[in-house]
Design an enzyme around this catalytic site. Sequence first.
Site, PDB file in Angstrom:
ATOM      1  N   GLU A 291     -28.833  11.108 -30.004  1.00 45.50           N
ATOM      2  CA  GLU A 291     -28.305  10.008 -29.189  1.00 45.50           C
ATOM      3  C   GLU A 291     -28.803  10.082 -27.747  1.00 45.50           C
ATOM      4  O   GLU A 291     -28.909   9.064 -27.074  1.00 45.50           O
ATOM      5  CB  GLU A 291     -26.771  10.026 -29.190  1.00 45.50           C
ATOM      6  CG  GLU A 291     -26.172   9.414 -30.446  1.00 45.50           C
ATOM      7  CD  GLU A 291     -24.685   9.117 -30.324  1.00 45.50           C
ATOM      8  OE1 GLU A 291     -24.018   9.655 -29.425  1.00 45.50           O
ATOM      9  OE2 GLU A 291     -24.187   8.330 -31.145  1.00 45.50           O
ATOM     10  N   HIS A 312     -35.624  26.835 -50.225  1.00 38.32           N
ATOM     11  CA  HIS A 312     -35.902  26.514 -51.625  1.00 38.32           C
ATOM     12  C   HIS A 312     -35.927  25.006 -51.847  1.00 38.32           C
ATOM     13  O   HIS A 312     -35.841  24.534 -52.978  1.00 38.32           O
ATOM     14  CB  HIS A 312     -34.866  27.202 -52.518  1.00 38.32           C
ATOM     15  CG  HIS A 312     -34.954  28.691 -52.435  1.00 38.32           C
ATOM     16  ND1 HIS A 312     -35.572  29.466 -53.380  1.00 38.32           N
ATOM     17  CD2 HIS A 312     -34.545  29.542 -51.452  1.00 38.32           C
ATOM     18  CE1 HIS A 312     -35.519  30.733 -53.011  1.00 38.32           C
ATOM     19  NE2 HIS A 312     -34.911  30.808 -51.836  1.00 38.32           N
ATOM     20  N   LYS A 426     -23.059  -1.963 -35.600  1.00 37.43           N
ATOM     21  CA  LYS A 426     -21.668  -2.422 -35.436  1.00 37.43           C
ATOM     22  C   LYS A 426     -21.619  -3.942 -35.386  1.00 37.43           C
ATOM     23  O   LYS A 426     -20.783  -4.575 -36.033  1.00 37.43           O
ATOM     24  CB  LYS A 426     -21.072  -1.883 -34.126  1.00 37.43           C
ATOM     25  CG  LYS A 426     -20.863  -0.395 -34.091  1.00 37.43           C
ATOM     26  CD  LYS A 426     -20.170  -0.010 -32.785  1.00 37.43           C
ATOM     27  CE  LYS A 426     -20.232   1.472 -32.542  1.00 37.43           C
ATOM     28  NZ  LYS A 426     -19.806   1.870 -31.206  1.00 37.43           N
TER      29      LYS A 426
HETATM   30  O1  PA5 Z   1     -21.598  10.456 -27.950  1.00 37.03           O
HETATM   31  C1  PA5 Z   1     -21.020   9.399 -28.034  1.00 37.03           C
HETATM   32  O2  PA5 Z   1     -20.631   8.784 -27.022  1.00 37.03           O
HETATM   33  C2  PA5 Z   1     -20.688   8.767 -29.373  1.00 37.03           C
HETATM   34  O3  PA5 Z   1     -21.214   9.480 -30.428  1.00 37.03           O
HETATM   35  C3  PA5 Z   1     -19.191   8.678 -29.543  1.00 37.03           C
HETATM   36  O4  PA5 Z   1     -18.645   9.961 -29.456  1.00 37.03           O
HETATM   37  C4  PA5 Z   1     -18.790   8.041 -30.864  1.00 37.03           C
HETATM   38  O5  PA5 Z   1     -19.439   6.830 -31.027  1.00 37.03           O
HETATM   39  C5  PA5 Z   1     -17.280   7.837 -30.932  1.00 37.03           C
HETATM   40  O6  PA5 Z   1     -16.868   7.035 -29.869  1.00 37.03           O
HETATM   41  P1  PA5 Z   1     -15.354   6.948 -29.433  1.00 37.03           P
HETATM   42  O7  PA5 Z   1     -14.915   8.280 -28.989  1.00 37.03           O
HETATM   43  O8  PA5 Z   1     -15.340   5.936 -28.333  1.00 37.03           O
HETATM   44  O9  PA5 Z   1     -14.556   6.478 -30.640  1.00 37.03           O
END
Ligand code: PA5
Length: 449
Positions: A291, A312, A426
């Site tokens: 990310e 393996h 989303k």
């Molecule tokens: O690193 C990030 O910001 C994302 O992976 C969030 O942790 C994830 O999308 C969950 O978001 P939230 O805590 O708003 O539900």
Amino acid sequence: MNPLTINIDRISKTVSKAEIDAFEPEIKKHIESLYHKTGKGNDFLGWLTLLSEIDNALIKRIENDANRIKKNAEIFIVIGIGGSYLGARAVIDALSNNFSSILSVSERKAPLIIYAGNNISEDYLADLLELLDKKEYAIAVVSKSGTTTEPAIAFRILKQHIEKKYGKVAAKDRIIAITDKSKGALKKLADKEGYSTYTIPDNVGGRYSVLTPVGLLPIAVAGFDISKLIEGAKAMKNQTSTAIPFKENPAAIYAAARNALLKKGKSIEVLASFTPNLHFIIEWWKQLYGESEGKEGKGIFPAGVDYTSDLHSMGQYLQEGKRNLFETVISVGKSKKELRIPFDTENADGLNFIAQKKISEVNKMAELGTMIAHVDGDLPNILIYMDALNEENIGQLIYFFEMACAISGYLLGVNPFDQPGVEAYKNNMFALLGKPGFEKETEIIRKRL
Ligand code: PA5
């Protein structure tokens, strides 16, 4: 506490020392810009300062809540997705007995931690409800935005279940919300229902939140020492600060090595360990790096493998497949327990040559043998070493990866602290489900089916 170390000797066939050293001025500049908040995403640098902001009162509050939960729950459900659960799971799995899920509560001395809201599987949630019919449990619902669909669905279902099981008043004391201090549907709901809440600081993104209550509460409930975890992270913070020379800063070296390898066409990093406990550390790392770096058509693709199991399966590709990969191994020095290979008079399996050796010695030779084979096969290897699996070392490892990720993102020229790309699925899902406000998108996407 022994320091975590990094060894990049085994990338020297691909990247010279001079090519690593060439990163020094740029990395120095990036570390300074992190500390002075002058780089991209500088409103999400709370992870850099939160260690000194975690006071005894917060630790005490978390430990008190954890003790209360331990007394009245066999299972603690952590509802969250991405950064809202992976860090907790990574630390808990790293430190737990490998079979904690089938140990009794008294053997485990802590509730079993189970995760929900990280998928939309009907069977997963239905199986969970069937289990919870028979078990005493409590819930932490974790969402920074407070609006993420997967945890919201899981919480809606589990809220109804827990209220039916214990009654609305008693259920309230079994639910803890960890969310934004003022925004989002979860915060509103928590205030309305009177749940105990913890705040995720505004300036800490999900994937950098494991050392906030997001990770600390579940880790404490699972029976681990959160103060030691923080001590470890603090030690790594000292080791990666602006005052530390480039060559002594493990995060700087790691960031330089992986970016030097990328320049040589090694665009996939495979994080490996020979310790099954580290599987979810690898999963957490994948999220952190995926990310943070994967945007604007840039980034090193983070992949993960568990050795020797994956030798393996993926081992063939790693040894001889397309040469666009490098490997980083997290190596653990000592195992917690001791087990030796027994002598067998018949020796039908031919293993007497390693009789009386500790399993960890054999595993270590598998590790060394693999790294040498991979280097011979043009798979450069970075080694991250810690002497044992314990809270301090895991704290060091977390902060090391966080810092190196921030530096690496800046070297790539991206903002390591946003994730605009995760909105695309989303929006399509909302359009397909006919969410109010998405009417136009619904019409367009349905024509594409
Ligand atoms: O690193 C990030 O910001 C994302 O992976 C969030 O942790 C994830 O999308 C969950 O978001 P939230 O805590 O708003 O539900």
